[in-house]
Scaffold this active site. Structure first.
Site, PDB file in Angstrom:
ATOM      1  N   ASP A  17      10.175 -34.335  -6.438  1.00  0.00           N
ATOM      2  CA  ASP A  17      10.809 -35.067  -7.539  1.00  0.00           C
ATOM      3  C   ASP A  17      12.001 -34.246  -8.014  1.00  0.00           C
ATOM      4  OD1 ASP A  17      11.517 -36.473  -9.861  1.00  0.00           O
ATOM      5  OD2 ASP A  17       9.432 -36.905 -10.387  1.00  0.00           O
ATOM      6  N   SER A  22      13.712 -44.653 -14.472  1.00  0.00           N
ATOM      7  CA  SER A  22      14.718 -44.250 -13.495  1.00  0.00           C
ATOM      8  C   SER A  22      15.134 -45.467 -12.680  1.00  0.00           C
ATOM      9  CB  SER A  22      14.161 -43.173 -12.562  1.00  0.00           C
ATOM     10  OG  SER A  22      13.832 -42.006 -13.294  1.00  0.00           O
ATOM     11  N   GLY A  53      15.681 -43.117  -6.763  1.00  0.00           N
ATOM     12  CA  GLY A  53      14.870 -42.418  -5.763  1.00  0.00           C
ATOM     13  C   GLY A  53      14.354 -41.074  -6.230  1.00  0.00           C
ATOM     14  N   ARG A  54      13.941 -40.972  -7.499  1.00  0.00           N
ATOM     15  CA  ARG A  54      13.499 -39.697  -8.082  1.00  0.00           C
ATOM     16  C   ARG A  54      14.605 -38.647  -8.008  1.00  0.00           C
ATOM     17  NH1 ARG A  54       7.218 -39.076  -5.953  1.00  0.00           N
ATOM     18  NH2 ARG A  54       6.443 -40.989  -6.907  1.00  0.00           N
ATOM     19  N   ARG A  77      14.243 -35.278 -10.325  1.00  0.00           N
ATOM     20  CA  ARG A  77      14.762 -35.751 -11.609  1.00  0.00           C
ATOM     21  C   ARG A  77      14.769 -34.650 -12.666  1.00  0.00           C
ATOM     22  NH1 ARG A  77      10.978 -40.984 -12.286  1.00  0.00           N
ATOM     23  NH2 ARG A  77       9.529 -39.460 -11.405  1.00  0.00           N
ATOM     24  N   CYS A 100       7.327 -50.680  -4.268  1.00  0.00           N
ATOM     25  CA  CYS A 100       7.062 -49.841  -5.433  1.00  0.00           C
ATOM     26  C   CYS A 100       6.671 -50.735  -6.605  1.00  0.00           C
ATOM     27  CB  CYS A 100       8.301 -49.004  -5.772  1.00  0.00           C
ATOM     28  SG  CYS A 100       9.748 -49.991  -6.227  1.00  0.00           S
ATOM     29  N   CYS A 140      16.110 -48.186 -10.034  1.00  0.00           N
ATOM     30  CA  CYS A 140      15.571 -48.478  -8.709  1.00  0.00           C
ATOM     31  C   CYS A 140      16.208 -49.776  -8.236  1.00  0.00           C
ATOM     32  CB  CYS A 140      14.047 -48.593  -8.754  1.00  0.00           C
ATOM     33  SG  CYS A 140      13.312 -49.046  -7.149  1.00  0.00           S
TER      34      CYS A 140
END
Length: 376
Positions: free
Chosen positions: A308, A234, A275-276, A310, A247, A236
């Site tokens: 989350d 994902s 950011g999820r 996603r 992170c 970032c």
């Protein structure tokens, strides 16, 4: 004999009307405009992003609907405000004397500054039907990557829709993420030599409504007849591009490219789910909350999101378009294994993907392990 992946751009398909309607409604909400949502039995609600609530916008919403606005928050946000136990879905909040812009800001945004606390005893809470137009307005706010909070006003039964206000069906907002993923097409591809994987190409995938693209980094010549070494990553911005130490995303991205390069072939799917899934602006809000003592998951809950947000329909669709049915998945997250399997992708093996912590991300990684079940 190796079965090469299909990286030929596909034909562009006309976008279904529901996708277009939701995409346009997202744009309207992001610019602070009022959107009309049509729920079951044709009942309409006018909605405004809570972030856009000002005295003028609230007055305009009241005039459009001919009724007093109320606030819609997720059950997560209501729970952290201690107005009711945390719960799934959304709730309607009515305020005695009417809703003010300052009350909207205080209730919807946990990082808001210099706004007086409203009288919480003046609030009345009631759960919303998840299929209702009011509940769908929060789905729309999430798609717009805004705070999951809206101001809604419901016109009297039988009132005519006003010209100039965009209308979208509530059911289409709920179905949008899946429908957009199903409409993904491979649009373009090119060779892009990378550090650690010089024999690489990048393929782009776009939904039919022209929305957010996802990317596949294809390294070497993966064999579609064998499980393909694959990483779902994902995006970032802070970690991947700026090298943030908060992170491990940058380490995971570059480490995955290097590992796939050493293995000779594989795929990294670069998914537009910052950011999820809450978006970059909300991720920065979450960072501010983390600086105040919340961990990664609780910061998301403070904002009103799930821990989350996603989805993995886009990843499964991209793999299908490339002709990949089985993967060796580079991940520490068991939910990714379950998600791909649920979407028809065989996960032949989970390949650990672990990197050392630093003084800035140690708590972040501990939260991943202790609360999200990541396997380090």
């Amino acid at each position: 004999m190796t079965k090469p992946l299909d990286i030929t751009p596909g034909p562009t398909q006309p976008a279904p009307a529901p996708l277009i309607a939701v995409d346009r409604a997202v744009a309207e909400l992001r610019r602070g405009a009022v959107v009309a949502l049509r729920g079951p039995a044709g009942r309409v609600a006018y909605a405004l992003a809570a972030e856009a609530a000002t005295p003028d916008s609230l007055a305009n919403l009241t005039t459009l609907a001919g009724s007093k606005p109320f606030l819609v928050l997720t059950g997560r946000r209501v729970g952290v405000l201690e107005l009711a136990p945390p719960q799934p879905g959304t709730l309607r909040l009515d305020m005695d004397g009417g809703l003010s812009a300052e009350a909207c800001a205080w209730l919807a945004d946990p990082v808001v500054r210099d706004v007086p606390r409203p009288d919480l005893n003046a609030l009345t809470l009631s759960p919303l039907d998840p299929e209702s137009a009011a509940a769908a307005s929060v789905n729309l706010a999430k798609l717009a990557r805004l705070l999951p909070a809206t101001v809604v006003a419901v016109p009297p039964a039988g009132a005519l829709l006003l010209q100039g206000v965009l209308v979208v069906d509530a059911a289409d907002t709920a179905a949008y993420p899946v429908n957009a993923a199903r409409s993904l097409r491979l649009i373009s591809q090119a060779k892009v030599p990378l550090e650690g994987a010089e024999n690489a190409r990048i393929a782009s995938f776009r939904p039919a409504d022209g929305g957010i693209e996802h990317l596949a980094i294809i390294i070497g010549e993966p064999d579609g007849d064998q499980p393909v070494l694959t990483r779902l990553h994902s995006e970032c911005f802070t970690g991947d591009l700026l090298g943030s130490l908060r992170c491990d995303c940058g380490d995971q991205l570059r480490g995955a490219i290097a590992e796939i390069g050493q293995a000779g072939s594989g795929i990294l799917l670069y998914l537009s789910q910052e950011g999820r899934g809450i978006g970059l602006v909300n991720k920065l809000r979450a960072y501010e909350l983390q600086d105040g003592g919340f961990d990664t998951l609780d910061a998301n809950l403070q904002l009103g999101f799930d821990d989350d947000e996603r989805i993995y329909h886009p990843a499964a669709r991209m793999l299908a378009l490339l002709g990949v049915t089985s993967v060796r998945l580079l991940t520490n997250n068991p939910l990714k294994v379950q998600a791909l399997a649920a979407h028809g992708v065989t996960v032949a093996e989970r390949v650990p993907h672990v990197f050392p912590s630093n003084g800035h991300n140690r708590n972040y990684l501990a939260t991943k392990a202790n609360r999200s079940g990541h396997m380090f």
